[in-house]
Design a protein around this motif. Structure first.
Motif, short mmCIF file in Angstrom:
data_model
loop_
_atom_site.label_atom_id
_atom_site.label_comp_id
_atom_site.label_asym_id
_atom_site.label_seq_id
_atom_site.Cartn_x
_atom_site.Cartn_y
_atom_site.Cartn_z
N GLN A 62 2.27 -33.79 18.61
CA GLN A 62 1.21 -32.98 17.99
C GLN A 62 1.87 -31.71 17.48
O GLN A 62 2.67 -31.10 18.19
CB GLN A 62 0.13 -32.63 19.01
CG GLN A 62 -0.71 -33.81 19.43
CD GLN A 62 -1.80 -33.37 20.39
OE1 GLN A 62 -1.82 -32.26 20.90
NE2 GLN A 62 -2.73 -34.28 20.64
N SER A 64 1.35 -28.09 14.77
CA SER A 64 0.58 -27.22 13.89
C SER A 64 1.56 -26.33 13.16
O SER A 64 2.50 -25.82 13.76
CB SER A 64 -0.39 -26.35 14.69
OG SER A 64 -1.32 -27.13 15.37
N ILE A 77 -7.34 -21.99 12.37
CA ILE A 77 -7.55 -23.37 12.85
C ILE A 77 -6.26 -23.89 13.48
O ILE A 77 -6.28 -24.48 14.57
CB ILE A 77 -8.03 -24.28 11.71
CG1 ILE A 77 -9.44 -23.88 11.29
CG2 ILE A 77 -7.96 -25.75 12.11
CD1 ILE A 77 -9.91 -24.53 10.00
N SER A 78 -5.15 -23.68 12.81
CA SER A 78 -3.86 -24.16 13.31
C SER A 78 -3.50 -23.48 14.62
O SER A 78 -3.03 -24.13 15.57
CB SER A 78 -2.79 -23.91 12.25
OG SER A 78 -1.61 -24.59 12.56
N ARG A 81 -5.60 -24.88 17.44
CA ARG A 81 -5.10 -26.19 17.88
C ARG A 81 -3.91 -26.03 18.81
O ARG A 81 -3.77 -26.74 19.80
CB ARG A 81 -4.72 -27.06 16.68
CG ARG A 81 -5.88 -27.81 16.10
CD ARG A 81 -5.43 -28.92 15.22
NE ARG A 81 -4.98 -28.31 13.96
CZ ARG A 81 -4.36 -28.95 13.00
NH1 ARG A 81 -4.06 -30.22 13.13
NH2 ARG A 81 -4.02 -28.35 11.89
N SER A 84 -5.08 -24.78 22.25
CA SER A 84 -5.83 -25.77 23.02
C SER A 84 -4.92 -26.85 23.60
O SER A 84 -5.35 -27.64 24.42
CB SER A 84 -6.93 -26.41 22.16
OG SER A 84 -6.36 -27.23 21.17
#
Length: 85
Positions: A62, A64, A77-78, A81, A84
């Motif tokens: 994953q 970003s 937003i990135s 992410r 989180s």
């Protein structure tokens, strides 16, 4: 201004040949770092950030990407992410 670094922060520096950087990054992600750890990788240009992000995603991680000219909403937003997990 007072700043405090996290006690869990670990800083590493690896010197590799230019043409081996992407492979070295994947090797470090696979064999050196804890599978559940979050990692920040810095790159010198937006192009390099996008390239590394694509390589890491293709490898199954994953990822970003954030860089200076990124739209503020996309940056938030990135970053969310990343935070989180």
């Amino acid at each position: 201004l007072e700043t405090k670094l996290s006690e869990t922060l670990r800083i590493e520096f690896f010197k590799v040949r230019t043409h081996e950087k992407a492979a070295a990054l994947l090797l470090i992600l696979a064999r050196v770092l804890d599978k559940n750890s979050q990692t920040v990788v810095f790159a010198s240009t937006r192009h390099h950030v996008e390239l590394l992000n694509e390589i890491v995603c293709i490898a199954g991680y994953q990822s970003s990407a954030i860089y200076g000219s990124l739209d503020a909403t996309a940056r938030k937003i990135s970053l969310a992410r990343f935070r989180s997990g």
